[in-house]
Design an enzyme around this catalytic site. Structure first.
Site, PDB file in Angstrom:
ATOM      1  N   ARG A  16       0.577  -1.237  -0.004  1.00 18.02           N
ATOM      2  CA  ARG A  16      -0.059   0.018   0.052  1.00 18.02           C
ATOM      3  C   ARG A  16       0.987   1.277   0.023  1.00 18.02           C
ATOM      4  O   ARG A  16       0.567   2.222  -0.662  1.00 18.02           O
ATOM      5  CB  ARG A  16      -0.933   0.048   1.348  1.00 18.02           C
ATOM      6  CG  ARG A  16      -0.541  -0.047   2.258  1.00 18.02           C
ATOM      7  CD  ARG A  16      -1.512  -0.587   3.465  1.00 18.02           C
ATOM      8  NE  ARG A  16      -1.495  -2.141   3.297  1.00 18.02           N
ATOM      9  CZ  ARG A  16      -2.309  -3.363   3.415  1.00 18.02           C
ATOM     10  NH1 ARG A  16      -3.570  -2.581   3.859  1.00 18.02           N
ATOM     11  NH2 ARG A  16      -2.309  -4.275   3.198  1.00 18.02           N
ATOM     12  N   THR A  17       1.958   1.220   0.753  1.00 23.12           N
ATOM     13  CA  THR A  17       2.587   2.523   0.814  1.00 23.12           C
ATOM     14  C   THR A  17       3.182   3.048  -0.506  1.00 23.12           C
ATOM     15  O   THR A  17       3.004   4.110  -1.160  1.00 23.12           O
ATOM     16  CB  THR A  17       3.701   2.599   1.759  1.00 23.12           C
ATOM     17  OG1 THR A  17       3.173   1.895   3.146  1.00 23.12           O
ATOM     18  CG2 THR A  17       4.326   3.888   2.114  1.00 23.12           C
ATOM     19  N   LYS A  32      24.183  -5.447  -7.517  1.00 20.72           N
ATOM     20  CA  LYS A  32      25.521  -5.594  -7.838  1.00 20.72           C
ATOM     21  C   LYS A  32      26.530  -4.985  -6.786  1.00 20.72           C
ATOM     22  O   LYS A  32      27.617  -4.957  -7.391  1.00 20.72           O
ATOM     23  CB  LYS A  32      25.705  -4.620  -9.394  1.00 20.72           C
ATOM     24  CG  LYS A  32      24.905  -5.479 -10.569  1.00 20.72           C
ATOM     25  CD  LYS A  32      25.330  -4.656 -11.786  1.00 20.72           C
ATOM     26  CE  LYS A  32      24.235  -5.060 -12.900  1.00 20.72           C
ATOM     27  NZ  LYS A  32      24.319  -3.980 -13.999  1.00 20.72           N
ATOM     28  N   ARG A  37      11.970   3.653   1.592  1.00 27.60           N
ATOM     29  CA  ARG A  37      11.584   2.583   2.882  1.00 27.60           C
ATOM     30  C   ARG A  37      13.051   1.838   2.972  1.00 27.60           C
ATOM     31  O   ARG A  37      13.624   1.413   1.747  1.00 27.60           O
ATOM     32  CB  ARG A  37      10.642   1.798   2.434  1.00 27.60           C
ATOM     33  CG  ARG A  37      10.401   0.574   3.461  1.00 27.60           C
ATOM     34  CD  ARG A  37       9.117  -0.007   3.531  1.00 27.60           C
ATOM     35  NE  ARG A  37       8.008   0.712   3.772  1.00 27.60           N
ATOM     36  CZ  ARG A  37       6.753   0.352   4.056  1.00 27.60           C
ATOM     37  NH1 ARG A  37       6.618  -0.854   3.915  1.00 27.60           N
ATOM     38  NH2 ARG A  37       5.786   0.837   4.582  1.00 27.60           N
ATOM     39  N   HIS A  76       7.329   6.071  10.634  1.00 22.97           N
ATOM     40  CA  HIS A  76       6.538   5.644   9.626  1.00 22.97           C
ATOM     41  C   HIS A  76       5.650   6.800   9.336  1.00 22.97           C
ATOM     42  O   HIS A  76       4.327   6.865   9.507  1.00 22.97           O
ATOM     43  CB  HIS A  76       5.975   4.625   9.407  1.00 22.97           C
ATOM     44  CG  HIS A  76       5.353   4.056   8.246  1.00 22.97           C
ATOM     45  ND1 HIS A  76       5.092   4.805   7.015  1.00 22.97           N
ATOM     46  CD2 HIS A  76       4.744   2.916   7.770  1.00 22.97           C
ATOM     47  CE1 HIS A  76       4.763   4.121   6.218  1.00 22.97           C
ATOM     48  NE2 HIS A  76       4.373   2.906   6.263  1.00 22.97           N
TER      49      HIS A  76
END
Lengths: 313, 428
Positions: free
Chosen positions: A59-60, A87, A109, A137
């Site tokens: 959702r975020t 990498k 995030r 958050h």
């Protein structure tokens, strides 16, 4: 009240009450846009934003992307699992690369607390924290506060219980930092092993008993419990957790009659929340999702500098 | 060659001296201390307004060589030591390969002889490869010149192995330098467990992670009679355990770092990985207890736990960053702050860097006694300077003190009668 002085949105512990109010107020007309048939305004045309998620999210990430698109910003999602990170590129080099491509704003995030702060220090892009480790958050708490304010008309003086794994919850922390700025009585409740040390110094009351904590509350915010906590020995079993902390219909009788039930999702039905509650008429869990888009539109708008009159009309 | 240090305030706790005196050095020895010494054919060192102390000794340094030369080596590390006012450093064995045999110890000593500028005393590993399973060849390490044993950085988990290490080390009168940490309790913690770990959402390391091991090692010292030295004490509980042990006559000593004495965990809010160190910066009550313990002699000495790292190890996500602070070049100014603030006496401060560590190592240094080795640290107590990592001799720029201003800096470092550092510059 201006937002321009603030480059980044890293957490609610740094925001003033006025800044939070500005976001919530700006989200109101944004929500109106969502209700329109054509959900698009040209406000952020020519602006570019990138979402960089080092942790899974449904959702975020989606709601940030959609919020950007509704405002006509160009939005790009960096798939971390398919990027140069695999990498061995350092985070700093990744950020620099994105900055050089011309992005105005980055949504990040990360599983490690403080990473957005590190990123923000190392780039001219504006940075939004979409969840860092167990720290904050902020956009989740803002959408929670928006949802509560919309239903209750005010945040002032409300009693809010946050239930579950407080120790590992960035949602809990951001809610605590935000709600206490509005004079809410915030209660945290969960097993003793999942209550962080000295939590009361954050201006909250802590409880082990769900029944005690819910007495007379206006809002219950139920947190997701993660299975790996049990494997680490923090509590004996999910069954025992559920027997002590799963929110069930009889619990609501302890709270105020018009109590709201929030959950940041994704839910573990039958563990922290019963389906009867999740699907019941006190739950505002689905509205939280919609409000999440509106609140993120408001934040993007404020941070990437749209003109105020463009959305009012 | 002769040096005459003139007119400085000589602070030599070993000889209970604190007055303006001259010191005459010939070759590598101190030949005379007294008032108005006259000597011909010598280099005069004007020391008016300066503090003239026995050479500072650091019991806890990571020189990183062999194996981690990209962090530090004996060349850069000993220059950092000299620039920081240290004349002797004990280097920890967590190198690659681990200093658990005479070959590595001989290598370190040879490198120190060839490219070092201060005395380097190697510490050998307690267990082979520091794996905590089998004892290192302790007799061999002793014969090769180790002054102590430690599994610093990888604390000995097994109590039985620690017991045997102590019993065995006792034969050679070697102290055990114990890094006390219960790794089960510290887990993947990043910072001190307390209000700020909650506030900033970083995983905490409880004070108990250190204290249970301090308690264990004190009890094992009681059992074995071995000399146990507790490294980088960081908690109030540890101080109390050590205090009680000393009262009961246990053969235990302890050190504290400058950073644990002056910083609290409040600084982690920047998420700057230069604040990340193990043991972690603690809360105010612990910091105050450490200072009290140092004042009262429960904590014997100040040691740097100099832990230099390459830039990338710190310029990253907090959880990914390496633990450690590059401490040699800031130890004097940082800890002298306590003297200037009246929280620590000058005598106790000098003692904690000189005679105390020397007695723990049982070496004939740490004083200005005529006839002894001419290791001398001269400090300008009034000089105010900003910590500029770009000017460090150490390769490790990782310090939470960067950009901070301090009063009281090393002015000159004399090692075995040779000036190795003077007025901001290495002289050799």
């Amino acid at each position: 009240m201006k937002w321009e002085q603030r480059k980044d949105l890293l957490g609610l512990k740094d925001l003033s009450r006025e800044e939070i109010e500005l976001v919530l107020d700006t989200a109101v007309p944004m929500k109106d846009i969502l209700k329109r048939d054509i959900k698009k305004v040209p406000t952020l045309r020519g602006k570019a934003m990138v979402t960089v998620f080092y942790e899974n999210s449904t959702r975020t990430r989606t709601s940030f992307e959609l919020a950007g698109k509704y405002l006509s910003a160009d939005t790009v999602n960096l798939g971390v699992s398919t990027s140069s990170v695999q990498k061995g590129e350092s985070l700093k080099d990744t950020i620099r690369t994105l900055e050089m491509m011309g992005f105005d704003l980055m949504v990040i995030r990360h599983s490690m607390s403080g990473t957005p702060h590190y990123v923000a220090r190392n780039t001219k892009m504006r940075v939004i924290n979409a969840g860092d480790g167990v720290n904050e958050h902020p956009t989740q708490a803002l959408l929670d506060m928006y949802t509560i304010r919309e239903k209750k008309k005010t945040l002032e003086g409300l009693k809010v219980a946050i239930v579950g794994d407080i120790l590992h919850s960035r949602v809990a922390r951001s809610n605590i930092y935000g709600l206490t700025k509005f004079g809410c009585e915030v209660r945290v409740v969960g097993p003793s092993t999942l209550i962080p040390p000295e939590v009361e110094k954050l201006g909250v009351k802590s409880y082990y008993s769900l029944e005690e904590a819910l007495k007379g509350v206006d809002v219950i915010n139920v947190l997701r419990i993660q299975r790996e906590r049990q494997q680490k020995g923090l509590f004996p079993s999910l069954d025992e957790y559920a027997s002590l902390y799963m929110l069930q219909p009889e619990h609501l009788k302890l709270a105020r009659e018009d109590v709201l039930v929030l959950h940041p999702g994704p839910m573990n039905r039958g563990i922290e929340i019963s389906s009867a509650i999740a699907d019941g008429n006190h739950a505002v869990i689905e509205e939280q999702v919609t409000n999440g888009v509106a609140v993120r539109m408001a934040i993007l708008y404020l941070m990437m500098g749209g003109a105020k009159d463009e959305i009012a009309g | 060659m002769r040096l005459l240090v003139k007119g400085g305030r000589v602070v030599d706790p070993a000889n209970d001296l604190d007055k303006v005196l001259d010191i005459l050095v010939e070759d590598d020895k101190i030949v005379e201390t007294g008032q108005n010494i006259y000597a011909e054919d010598c280099i005069i060192i004007e020391a008016h307004g300066k503090l003239v102390c026995p050479g500072f000794i650091d019991l806890h340094t990571h020189l990183r060589e062999p194996g981690f030369e990209y962090k530090e080596d004996i060349y850069s590390g000993t220059r950092a030591a000299a620039a920081g006012g240290f004349t002797t450093v004990c280097c920890m064995p967590n190198t690659d390969p681990v200093a658990d045999n005479k070959t590595v110890i001989s290598f370190i000593k040879e490198q120190a002889r060839v490219k070092g500028v201060v005395n380097v005393l190697p510490v050998g590993a307690i267990s082979k490869k520091q794996e905590g399973q089998e004892l290192s060849p302790i007799a061999e390490l002793f014969q090769a010149g180790c002054v102590a044993l430690s599994d610093d950085g990888r604390p000995v988990r097994r109590a039985d192995l620690m017991r045997y290490a102590m019993e065995y080390a006792k034969m050679f009168d070697l102290p055990i330098f114990s890094h006390c940490e219960d790794r089960d309790l510290s887990g993947d913690g990043q910072v001190h467990e307390g209000f700020y770990s909650t506030y900033y959402g970083l995983k905490g390391i409880p004070a108990a992670a250190e204290e249970v091991m301090v308690a264990r090692d004190i009890i094992l010292s009681q059992l074995t009679g071995a000399k146990v030295h507790i490294c980088h004490v960081s908690t109030r509980g540890s101080v109390e355990l050590i205090r009680r042990a000393k009262e009961e006559g246990v053969n235990v000593t302890a050190e504290v770092t400058p950073h644990h004495l002056v910083l609290t965990d409040e600084v982690i809010g920047s998420y700057d990985a230069d604040t990340k160190v193990n043991p972690p910066l603690r809360s105010r009550e612990h910091v105050e207890a450490l200072l009290k313990g140092l004042n009262e002699g429960v904590i014997d000495c100040i040691a740097t736990d100099h832990a230099p790292h390459e830039r990338e190890a710190k310029d990253c996500e907090y959880n990914m960053a390496a633990f450690g602070i590059s401490g040699l070049e800031t130890a004097i100014p940082v800890s002298m702050k306590l003297v200037h603030e009246g929280k620590l006496s000058l005598k106790r401060w000098v003692e904690a860097y000189t005679v105390k560590p020397a007695s723990i190592l049982n070496i004939d240094r740490g004083s200005l006694t005529p006839g002894g080795k001419a290791d001398i640290t001269i400090i300008d107590p009034e000089l105010i300077k900003t910590v500029e990592v770009e000017k460090f001799y150490s390769r490790g720029w990782n310090t939470p003190f960067k950009g901070m201003k301090f009063k009281g800096w090393p002015f000159m470092t004399i090692v075995n009668g040779k000036i190795v550092f003077e007025d901001g510059e290495i002289k050799v």
